[in-house]
Design a protein around this motif. Structure first.
Motif, PDB file in Angstrom:
ATOM      1  N   VAL A 109      94.531  27.394  93.212  1.00  0.00           N
ATOM      2  CA  VAL A 109      94.155  28.585  93.834  1.00  0.00           C
ATOM      3  C   VAL A 109      94.989  28.795  95.183  1.00  0.00           C
ATOM      4  O   VAL A 109      95.756  27.843  95.433  1.00  0.00           O
ATOM      5  CB  VAL A 109      92.540  28.894  94.168  1.00  0.00           C
ATOM      6  N   GLY A 110      94.891  30.088  95.686  1.00  0.00           N
ATOM      7  CA  GLY A 110      95.849  30.244  96.754  1.00  0.00           C
ATOM      8  C   GLY A 110      97.291  30.531  96.329  1.00  0.00           C
ATOM      9  O   GLY A 110      97.613  30.902  95.387  1.00  0.00           O
ATOM     10  N   GLN A 111      98.200  30.438  97.244  1.00  0.00           N
ATOM     11  CA  GLN A 111      99.655  30.699  97.032  1.00  0.00           C
ATOM     12  C   GLN A 111     100.318  29.949  95.822  1.00  0.00           C
ATOM     13  O   GLN A 111     100.907  30.284  95.088  1.00  0.00           O
ATOM     14  CB  GLN A 111     100.471  30.486  98.261  1.00  0.00           C
ATOM     15  N   ALA A 112      99.963  28.639  95.831  1.00  0.00           N
ATOM     16  CA  ALA A 112     100.472  27.824  94.617  1.00  0.00           C
ATOM     17  C   ALA A 112      99.855  28.286  93.522  1.00  0.00           C
ATOM     18  O   ALA A 112     100.679  28.202  92.336  1.00  0.00           O
ATOM     19  CB  ALA A 112      99.892  26.201  94.909  1.00  0.00           C
ATOM     20  N   GLY A 113      98.653  28.578  93.309  1.00  0.00           N
ATOM     21  CA  GLY A 113      98.049  29.051  92.126  1.00  0.00           C
ATOM     22  C   GLY A 113      98.628  30.329  91.701  1.00  0.00           C
ATOM     23  O   GLY A 113      98.717  30.647  90.517  1.00  0.00           O
ATOM     24  N   LYS A 114      98.747  31.267  92.508  1.00  0.00           N
ATOM     25  CA  LYS A 114      99.574  32.296  92.274  1.00  0.00           C
ATOM     26  C   LYS A 114     100.906  32.133  91.562  1.00  0.00           C
ATOM     27  O   LYS A 114     101.234  32.899  90.794  1.00  0.00           O
ATOM     28  CB  LYS A 114      99.743  33.301  93.434  1.00  0.00           C
ATOM     29  N   LEU A 115     101.790  31.422  92.124  1.00  0.00           N
ATOM     30  CA  LEU A 115     102.874  30.894  91.683  1.00  0.00           C
ATOM     31  C   LEU A 115     102.875  30.312  90.111  1.00  0.00           C
ATOM     32  O   LEU A 115     103.517  30.681  89.134  1.00  0.00           O
ATOM     33  CB  LEU A 115     103.740  30.048  92.529  1.00  0.00           C
ATOM     34  N   LEU A 116     101.740  29.604  90.049  1.00  0.00           N
ATOM     35  CA  LEU A 116     101.405  28.831  88.772  1.00  0.00           C
ATOM     36  C   LEU A 116     101.020  30.015  87.638  1.00  0.00           C
ATOM     37  O   LEU A 116     101.530  29.954  86.609  1.00  0.00           O
ATOM     38  CB  LEU A 116     100.370  27.688  88.882  1.00  0.00           C
ATOM     39  N   ASP A 117     100.480  30.777  88.021  1.00  0.00           N
ATOM     40  CA  ASP A 117     100.019  32.029  87.269  1.00  0.00           C
ATOM     41  C   ASP A 117     100.968  32.914  86.617  1.00  0.00           C
ATOM     42  O   ASP A 117     101.328  33.252  85.529  1.00  0.00           O
ATOM     43  CB  ASP A 117      98.759  32.904  87.823  1.00  0.00           C
ATOM     44  N   ASN A 118     102.040  33.101  87.550  1.00  0.00           N
ATOM     45  CA  ASN A 118     103.402  33.967  87.310  1.00  0.00           C
ATOM     46  C   ASN A 118     104.049  33.022  86.506  1.00  0.00           C
ATOM     47  O   ASN A 118     104.756  33.734  85.509  1.00  0.00           O
ATOM     48  CB  ASN A 118     104.045  34.172  88.646  1.00  0.00           C
ATOM     49  N   MET A 119     104.227  31.809  86.527  1.00  0.00           N
ATOM     50  CA  MET A 119     104.982  30.987  85.644  1.00  0.00           C
ATOM     51  C   MET A 119     104.499  30.788  84.082  1.00  0.00           C
ATOM     52  O   MET A 119     105.377  30.669  83.216  1.00  0.00           O
ATOM     53  CB  MET A 119     105.180  29.470  86.316  1.00  0.00           C
ATOM     54  N   LEU A 120     103.144  30.826  84.220  1.00  0.00           N
ATOM     55  CA  LEU A 120     102.602  30.843  82.865  1.00  0.00           C
ATOM     56  C   LEU A 120     102.821  32.140  82.395  1.00  0.00           C
ATOM     57  O   LEU A 120     102.816  32.278  81.037  1.00  0.00           O
ATOM     58  CB  LEU A 120     101.070  30.469  82.929  1.00  0.00           C
ATOM     59  N   ALA A 121     102.463  33.061  83.101  1.00  0.00           N
ATOM     60  CA  ALA A 121     102.500  34.474  82.348  1.00  0.00           C
ATOM     61  C   ALA A 121     104.135  35.114  81.877  1.00  0.00           C
ATOM     62  O   ALA A 121     104.169  35.714  80.920  1.00  0.00           O
ATOM     63  CB  ALA A 121     102.278  35.616  83.294  1.00  0.00           C
ATOM     64  N   ALA A 122     104.964  33.983  82.419  1.00  0.00           N
ATOM     65  CA  ALA A 122     106.368  34.305  82.016  1.00  0.00           C
ATOM     66  C   ALA A 122     106.467  33.754  80.464  1.00  0.00           C
ATOM     67  O   ALA A 122     107.442  34.358  79.853  1.00  0.00           O
ATOM     68  CB  ALA A 122     107.354  33.468  82.979  1.00  0.00           C
ATOM     69  N   ILE A 123     105.842  32.908  80.257  1.00  0.00           N
ATOM     70  CA  ILE A 123     105.747  32.364  78.746  1.00  0.00           C
ATOM     71  C   ILE A 123     104.366  32.736  77.985  1.00  0.00           C
ATOM     72  O   ILE A 123     104.056  32.098  77.228  1.00  0.00           O
ATOM     73  CB  ILE A 123     105.800  30.592  78.574  1.00  0.00           C
ATOM     74  N   ASN A 124     103.924  33.948  78.515  1.00  0.00           N
ATOM     75  CA  ASN A 124     102.618  34.426  77.784  1.00  0.00           C
ATOM     76  C   ASN A 124     101.536  33.519  77.650  1.00  0.00           C
ATOM     77  O   ASN A 124     100.727  33.564  76.673  1.00  0.00           O
ATOM     78  CB  ASN A 124     102.948  34.819  76.315  1.00  0.00           C
ATOM     79  N   LEU A 125     101.176  32.805  78.890  1.00  0.00           N
ATOM     80  CA  LEU A 125     100.076  32.286  78.914  1.00  0.00           C
ATOM     81  C   LEU A 125      99.173  32.555  80.028  1.00  0.00           C
ATOM     82  O   LEU A 125      99.615  33.154  81.048  1.00  0.00           O
ATOM     83  CB  LEU A 125     100.272  30.704  79.272  1.00  0.00           C
ATOM     84  N   SER A 126      97.879  32.190  79.952  1.00  0.00           N
ATOM     85  CA  SER A 126      97.136  32.680  81.060  1.00  0.00           C
ATOM     86  C   SER A 126      95.812  31.769  81.131  1.00  0.00           C
ATOM     87  O   SER A 126      95.053  31.305  80.209  1.00  0.00           O
ATOM     88  CB  SER A 126      96.447  33.899  80.965  1.00  0.00           C
ATOM     89  N   ARG A 127      95.346  31.489  82.396  1.00  0.00           N
ATOM     90  CA  ARG A 127      94.250  30.680  82.661  1.00  0.00           C
ATOM     91  C   ARG A 127      92.914  31.490  82.116  1.00  0.00           C
ATOM     92  O   ARG A 127      91.638  30.909  81.879  1.00  0.00           O
ATOM     93  CB  ARG A 127      93.898  30.071  83.696  1.00  0.00           C
TER      94      ARG A 127
END
Length: 304
Positions: free
Chosen positions: A153-171
């Motif tokens: 979570v936090g800024q690192a979590g937001k970056l991870l979510d964006n990285m995953l969304a770029a390949i069509n993944l979501s937590r």
């Protein structure tokens, strides 16, 4: 008037008797090794000091006595240090390899196998679908994770979510509470694919310090069981300690990138932690290459 020998002889020849004083009696001999110290007037009750050696000066003896007294005082002032507390013995719950999701999560929540339990707000178990094809493994909870009970979570979590969304993944895709015995056969067209996210450590190290080897060893059975329950097609290991824990290797990430490894029979692709990428922006291009490699492996395409 004193007479010399010649004068005494002349007077003797003339019959004159010469008177001479008797010699004083010799003084009694004094022992060479001791000298008697005279008593101080008016102090008859005081104890007489010990005799001094003939070659010993009173000032030198006083200095020696002062040093001896100082040494005794220093010995008395040395603090007594309590023995260190015994090391916490390793605690590994029995039957982790047979636990289901509810039992495993409850066991982690009550775990006191290492000292991290003393400073945690709560354990950080994991988040996402229990039947995801993708599993992301991070290092350890930070302050925000400890407070919210969710990894990344936090800024690192937001970056991870964006990285995953770029390949069509979501937590948030899928149902993390489902009890299906098999993975869903397909994903609806256009819908994001689910991912399960967990950390190597389930408790936050104090001050966000690096995890210790014994702490990683205590948590490793929990992570191994999570992998066995999820049965992912690919594991994305993010950060040095996640990589070292999964691969049992001390090699830096830069040398382990670009190829496929395995953990418990599951393919593993390593990459940098999002927190590191926030500090080293040029490395984001390398992280994108790692995501593309993991995507190829998850889709069954041969990795170059």
């Amino acid at each position: 008037m004193l007479l010399d020998d010649r004068q005494r002889a002349m007077l003797a020849e003339m019959g004159v008797r010469v008177w001479a004083p008797k010699a004083a009696p010799p003084l009694p001999p004094v022992a060479a090794d001791t000298l008697q110290v005279p008593a101080v007037p008016g102090s008859s009750s005081a104890k007489a000091p010990a005799p001094l050696l003939a070659h010993e000066k009173p000032a030198a003896k006083a200095v020696q006595q002062e040093r001896a007294t100082s040494s005794e005082q220093q010995l008395r002032q040395v603090p007594v240090t309590a023995p260190p507390a015994p090391a916490r013995p390793p605690v590994s719950p029995d039957g982790v390899e047979r636990m289901d999701w509810p039992e495993l999560e409850a066991t982690v929540a009550s775990c006191r196998a290492c000292g991290l339990c003393d400073g945690r707000t709560q354990t950080v178990f994991g988040v996402g679908s229990h039947h995801a094809n993708w599993m992301v493994v991070g290092e350890a909870p930070g302050e925000n994770e400890d407070r919210q009970g969710e990894p990344f979570v936090g800024q690192a979590g937001k970056l991870l979510d964006n990285m995953l969304a770029a390949i069509n993944l979501s937590r948030k895709a899928g149902n993390p509470a489902d009890d299906l015995s098999e993975k869903p056969a397909t994903t609806a067209k256009g819908a994001k694919e689910s991912v399960y996210i967990a950390n190597v450590l389930k408790c936050r190290p104090p001050g966000n310090r690096n995890p210790q080897p014994e702490e990683i060893a205590q948590c490793e059975p929990y992570l191994r069981r999570q992998v066995a329950l999820v049965r992912p097609k690919i594991i994305l290991a993010m950060g040095r300690f996640a990589v070292q824990s999964l691969l049992q290797s001390s090699e830096p990430i830069g040398r382990l990138r670009g190829r496929v490894h395995h953990y418990e029979g599951v393919p593993v692709v390593v990459t940098y932690h999002p927190a590191y990428l926030l500090r080293a922006l040029p490395e984001k291009a390398k992280a994108w290459d790692d995501l593309c490699l993991a995507l190829e492996v998850a889709q069954g395409e041969p990795a170059l």
